[in-house]
Design an enzyme around this catalytic site. Structure first.
Site, PDB file in Angstrom:
ATOM      1  N   SER A 162      -9.693   1.523   2.911  1.00  0.00           N
ATOM      2  CA  SER A 162      -8.834   2.346   2.079  1.00  0.00           C
ATOM      3  C   SER A 162      -7.781   1.544   1.313  1.00  0.00           C
ATOM      4  O   SER A 162      -7.249   2.030   0.331  1.00  0.00           O
ATOM      5  CB  SER A 162      -8.136   3.396   2.949  1.00  0.00           C
ATOM      6  OG  SER A 162      -7.248   2.761   3.859  1.00  0.00           O
ATOM      7  N   SER A 188      -9.835  -0.803   7.088  1.00  0.00           N
ATOM      8  CA  SER A 188      -9.231  -0.595   5.772  1.00  0.00           C
ATOM      9  C   SER A 188      -8.522  -1.802   5.170  1.00  0.00           C
ATOM     10  O   SER A 188      -8.126  -1.766   4.011  1.00  0.00           O
ATOM     11  CB  SER A 188      -8.249   0.577   5.821  1.00  0.00           C
ATOM     12  OG  SER A 188      -8.958   1.789   5.837  1.00  0.00           O
ATOM     13  N   LYS A 243       0.861  -1.182   0.000  1.00  0.00           N
ATOM     14  CA  LYS A 243       0.000   0.000   0.000  1.00  0.00           C
ATOM     15  C   LYS A 243       0.896   1.230   0.000  1.00  0.00           C
ATOM     16  O   LYS A 243       1.919   1.257   0.711  1.00  0.00           O
ATOM     17  CB  LYS A 243      -0.892  -0.039   1.254  1.00  0.00           C
ATOM     18  CG  LYS A 243      -1.943   1.051   1.331  1.00  0.00           C
ATOM     19  CD  LYS A 243      -2.796   0.862   2.599  1.00  0.00           C
ATOM     20  CE  LYS A 243      -3.917   1.891   2.716  1.00  0.00           C
ATOM     21  NZ  LYS A 243      -4.726   1.668   3.938  1.00  0.00           N
TER      22      LYS A 243
END
Lengths: 483, 93, 483
Positions: free
Chosen positions: A150, A174, A75
């Site tokens: 997210s 997330s 990420k």
């Protein structure tokens, strides 16, 4: 069967047996990426050249173990030395960290190969990856739909076979929510299990790095590498990390499983409730003891979270001021203006909204009514879980109230926040939680969340593995229109 | 309800320059969100200890040892504007 | 206008002292003063994304030490908080400090004002990090841009806050001097006001004598010496009294001391209302301070200035004034104690230290630790006076030379041929010559003009270039003239 379709442990075995080379593995994933990522849009940065170089090194050394020679994605909130780390924000668009996050370093030391950086909601604020400053990521199961957020890029990349595993972060869901939307395994460890050093902070008391993978064994393998005490993170706890793979016995006889009444109430899609109830029967079939419990303060977790997380974020994101790194507005002719214009132009709407909310909650006259109140509620939520864990080993429920929604479908901020309603309490209590595939509703994956005691990721993985090995939802792969 | 004036005050504290339109939107959105958050007032939390740190750990230290920092070139490499080895910023007042 | 007597000044001081640790409070960068800009920095003290603080153990030890030396209660439990504000020299845009649970509180120190003892209460002491430094071209109000150096960012500080217990600039100065000497004795700081390792802000208000409520206060900054503290406060108090006398209102504001013009000036630009939005620092677990830990620090506490002063008065019979001058710093006291090991006349040592030594140190802006004259050199010199080798007056000349070049006193005396002439034969010959050359004065003396004796002493001293032993000259002259 193409190499990119294999799991981490399958690839590991092939490499060990020298049936394939790391170069072949890496090439397979990159050709997959090239073929489909213009549709999925999971990556924001690709490191193909370096990845191939690393693969060749691995092939020369012929030391394949664990993740050696196998690509993965991070990420874009996890700092990587010499590789852009943007948090998918305009304000960090060109930021190149002079350091590796502890988790990035650990993967590197095990000779894993960084394929690239993955899309996300800006600064991890969002539940759809639509808040990325660059572009939204699409759900591989239905390109019209969001992958969740997210960590949407991480979930989508694993689901679409672009990488066998990826790391994400989870502050209020997330990792688990996008894992659920994309039909993959997503584990948020106990707060303090994995180092946060070098991971850009959103809400420091809630953030935790975790793993996306295609099955539970892969998750255990990666957890073995990234877990553990880091003297650079004062909140990473100095206790032993067990071998997580050793928990994958397939046996859960006598395991005490609780399901909270509050997680099966209105607000959660009925078909999802049914699907998870079915999974609970499966646990019973496998010899677990399943009982209903109550977590009475559940409904207060989300409002409390939306004070604590924005408050911490308002401080954590204050450093983006255009002085030392990142975007700067050069038009301003004094410092206050420079700060305000830089931040106004550099942050997206959702980030601004949460900074405003957090600043308000901490400001003079409101602290006690909002922030302090939320901390007291946090205590109550934590107590609820402690009570249940006196008698039960794990808590099981749905990960999300709905399956993946369409891009642009949820535009009202509060409506979007409701996506986190089943995942936020776990962050508030600092507990480990895993989402694993447990069925489909109208062709879209449904995730089941298993919650454990602090630092008891082992039992989580044990329960998840037994369920997975006795079902085949994890073997179903999305069919992308391009194939 | 959050007024435009409150939005302006908070935006100044947070160093966010907002357009008039944004101020209106934020006033409305923050009001809606806080309305929802006010649900917390249903709970009696008298006598409940606020939870400052979730982990039961204390006294986490490092020893007082100097390690070489990052080179000036590396630390300044991302800076928008540098002069004489320092970050350059516009006038303070 | 006349007004003094009608008003009372009320002063509280906030003192910041930089701790002399090797590394910074939350990272391993060096704290040493005067390095090239941004060469003692790392991503942590530069506030880079994803960086986390880890507390330096020694900072807590030092804070406890100072707390004990200032008679404070040491907290069993304390935590750090974030103090939020934007400024280009504050890299995270928050300062890690302590808000509602400081490490020490409720202490005091005693000062002497013209023989009167006053106890000044200390409200609290807390730990925090220093900010970086802003370098302007000329004045902050006119400079077109500023430069940021982060070497100082993260240097550990203690903030020591007094109660509003002082009533004049002189008392504030006495408090600062006493506080400095205590801090120097604990060994936690070098307390150099010029280098900024000891800083002081003063809260000053005035009220009609007899009134209980405090008047509106102003905060004065930028006082870089003890003298400045006294002057600035007296100036500000007078300014406020005059304003009240004219019926003006005192505005609560921050004012800066203008050393050149000897006035305080309003810093209106900083008048934007501050709202620091303190909240607990989630990245740092709290502290529990055990009685054993406190005892350990207590045991390591050296003799404090008040104890040392008592000892000097009792053991050596020094006056309170002399004893308090000698105990102004541990180096000063150590010099004295070292002299007294091999020399018995304490008063003489004290006189030399407070006289010649202090004069030369001040003149050269030096610390006693930098002084080339060592205790053994001073007592050697005193011995040479005592045994009549040189006169006291000549000893001062010798001392100046010792101070300038570090030479041993015997050597200087020998090189310059400064030994005192006490040999009776030599002196008698000189006396005879002087008498022979001044027959008329001899006649006057014999006729009763006794003042002429002094003339002969002067002539003898002149003839011996001042080296004659005065008492021997007196004795021999009397014998010769009165015979």
């Amino acid at each position: 069967m193409e190499l990119y379709e294999l799991t981490l442990h399958e690839l590991k075995d092939l490499l060990k047996k020298k049936e394939v080379s790391s170069k072949e593995v890496v090439k397979s994933f990159f050709s997959r990426i090239k073929k489909i990522d213009n549709k999925v849009k999971a990556f924001v940065t690709l490191c193909e050249e370096e990845a191939l170089e690393k693969a060749c090194e691995c092939d020369q050394q012929q030391e394949y173990d664990g993740i050696a020679g196998i690509p993965y994605g991070l990420k874009d909130i996890i700092c990587t030395r010499g590789v852009k780390t943007t948090c998918c924000s305009k304000i960090l668009e060109n930021f190149i960290p002079p350091y590796d996050a502890t988790v990035a370093r650990k993967l590197k030391e095990k000779k894993g190969i960084l394929a690239g950086k993955l899309n996300m909601d800006e600064f991890a604020m969002g539940s759809s990856t639509e808040n990325s400053a660059f572009f939204p990521t699409r759900n591989p199961w239905d390109l019209e739909r969001v992958p969740g957020g997210s960590s949407g890029g991480s979930a989508a990349a694993v689901a679409a076979g672009e990488v066998p595993f990826a790391l994400g972060t989870d502050t209020g869901g997330s990792i688990r929510q996008p894992a659920s939307f994309c039909g993959v395994v997503g584990l948020k460890p106990t707060y303090g299990r994995v180092s946060r050093w070098g991971v850009v902070a959103f809400a420091s008391s809630l953030d935790q790095v975790g793993v996306f993978s295609r099955d539970v064994r892969d998750c255990a393998l990666v957890m073995n590498i990234v877990s553990g005490h880091d003297p650079m993170d004062s909140t990473s706890v100095d206790i032993e990390v067990p071998d997580y793979e050793s928990f994958l016995t397939g046996n859960i006889k006598g395991l005490k499983v609780a399901y909270p009444r509050e997680y099966f109430q209105q607000g959660v899609d009925e078909k999802i409730r049914e699907t998870v109830k079915k999974a609970l029967h499966k646990f019973e079939d496998l010899g677990a003891v399943v009982e209903e419990v109550t977590l009475p303060h559940s409904e207060y977790a989300l409002p409390a979270y939306y004070l604590i997380a924005p408050a911490e974020a308002s401080a954590n994101l204050a450093r983006y001021d255009g002085v030392r790194y990142g975007f700067r507005d050069f038009e301003a002719d004094n410092v206050v203006q420079m700060f305000s214009k830089t931040r106004a132009a550099g942050f997206g709407d959702e980030v601004k909204r949460r900074i405003m909310l957090g600043t308000y909650a901490l400001s003079s006259g409101y602290y006690d009514a909002y922030y302090l109140k939320a901390l007291k509620v946090r205590r109550l939520i934590s107590r609820d879980f402690n009570e249940v864990f006196k008698d039960f080993d794990v808590i099981v429920g749905p990960t999300t109230p709905t399956t993946a929604f369409k891009l642009g479908e949820q535009s009202d901020p509060l409506q979007l926040y409701m996506n986190d309603i089943l995942t936020v309490p776990i962050n508030m209590a600092g507990l480990p939680g895993i989402s694993i595939p447990c069925g489909f509703v109208e062709g879209l994956p449904v995730g089941m969340q298993i919650i454990g005691r602090p630092f008891d990721e082992g039992t989580l993985l044990q329960a998840a593995y037994s369920y997975e090995q006795n079902t085949d939802y994890h073997t179903v792969k999305p069919v992308l229109g391009v194939e | 309800m959050i007024s435009i004036r409150e939005v302006e005050h908070v935006a100044l504290l947070a160093r966010l320059s907002l357009s008039e339109k944004e101020k209106e939107i934020f006033a409305e959105q923050l009001s809606t969100i806080l309305d929802y958050i006010n649900k917390l007032n249903e709970l009696d939390t008298d006598g409940v200890e606020p939870l400052y740190h979730i982990l039961p750990i204390y006294n986490i230290f490092r020893e007082d040892e100097v390690k070489t920092g990052t080179s000036r070139e590396d630390i300044l490499a991302n800076a928008p504007q540098v002069e004489e080895g320092q970050y350059k910023v516009p006038k303070i007042i | 206008m006349t007004l003094s007597g009608d008003y009372e000044t009320v002063i509280g001081l906030e003192v910041h002292v930089e701790l002399k640790t090797a590394s910074k409070i939350f990272c391993s960068c060096s704290t040493s003063f005067g390095a090239e800009p941004n060469t003692q920095v790392c991503p942590i003290c530069s506030g880079f994304p994803g960086m986390l603080p880890v507390l330096n153990h020694k900072v807590v030890d030092y804070a406890i030490k100072v707390g004990l030396a200032l008679n404070c209660e040491i907290a069993e439990f304390c935590k750090f908080d974030r103090k939020n504000y934007f400024y280009p020299d504050l890299p995270k845009a928050f300062q890690i400090s302590q808000y509602d649970l400081p490490i020490c509180k409720n202490g005091y120190l005693d000062i002497d004002i013209n023989g009167d003892k006053r106890r000044i209460r200390i409200t609290r002491i807390h730990m925090e990090e220093d900010a970086g430094k802003l370098v302007h071209q000329g004045d902050i109000t006119t400079t077109p841009f500023s430069l940021v150096d982060l070497n100082r960012s993260g240097v550990p500080l203690l903030e020591i806050v007094s109660e509003p217990d002082m009533r004049s600039g002189a008392e504030a100065r006495a408090y600062m001097e006493k506080l400095r000497s205590i801090l120097l004795f604990t060994g936690v700081s070098d307390c150099k006001m010029q280098e900024g390792s000891l800083r002081c802000d003063a809260n000053v208000s005035v009220r009609p004598r007899g009134q209980r409520e405090l008047g509106v206060k102003t905060e004065i900054k930028n006082m870089n010496s003890f003298r400045a503290v006294e002057k600035a406060i007296d100036y500000e108090a007078k300014r406020q009294m005059e304003a009240l006398e004219y019926g003006e209102e005192i505005i609560q504001e921050t004012r800066t001391w203008d050393e050149e013009k000897q006035v305080t000036r309003s810093m209106r630009s900083k008048e934007e209302a501050h709202d620091y939005r303190y909240f607990p620092e989630p990245d740092l677990p709290p502290l529990k301070i055990t009685p054993e830990w406190i005892e350990e620090i207590q045991a390591s506490l050296p003799e404090m200035p008040d104890q040392a002063r008592g000892r000097l008065m009792e053991q050596y019979g020094l006056s309170e004034y002399d004893a308090s001058i000698i105990t102004q710093s541990p180096d000063y006291l150590a010099f004295f104690d070292e002299c007294l090991r091999n020399y018995s006349n304490a008063k003489t040592v004290a006189n030399w230290m407070m006289g010649e030594l202090s004069r030369l140190l001040n003149q050269n802006n030096m610390e006693i630790s930098e002084c080339l004259v060592k205790p053994e050199d001073l007592i050697k010199l005193l011995g040479l006076i005592d045994n009549g080798t040189i006169s006291g007056k000549m000893a001062k000349t010798v001392f100046e030379e010792m101070f300038a070049g570090g030479k041993k006193p015997e050597l200087i005396i020998k090189e310059k041929g400064m030994e005192q002439i006490s040999d009776e034969g030599t002196l008698k010959a000189v006396i005879e010559e002087v008498v022979a050359n001044n027959q008329k004065v001899l006649q006057d003396y014999k006729n009763g003009k006794k003042k002429a004796f002094g003339f002969f002493v002067g002539q003898v001293m002149k003839a011996t270039k001042g080296q004659a032993d005065p008492s021997a000259v007196n004795k021999l002259l009397r014998e010769r003239l009165d015979k």
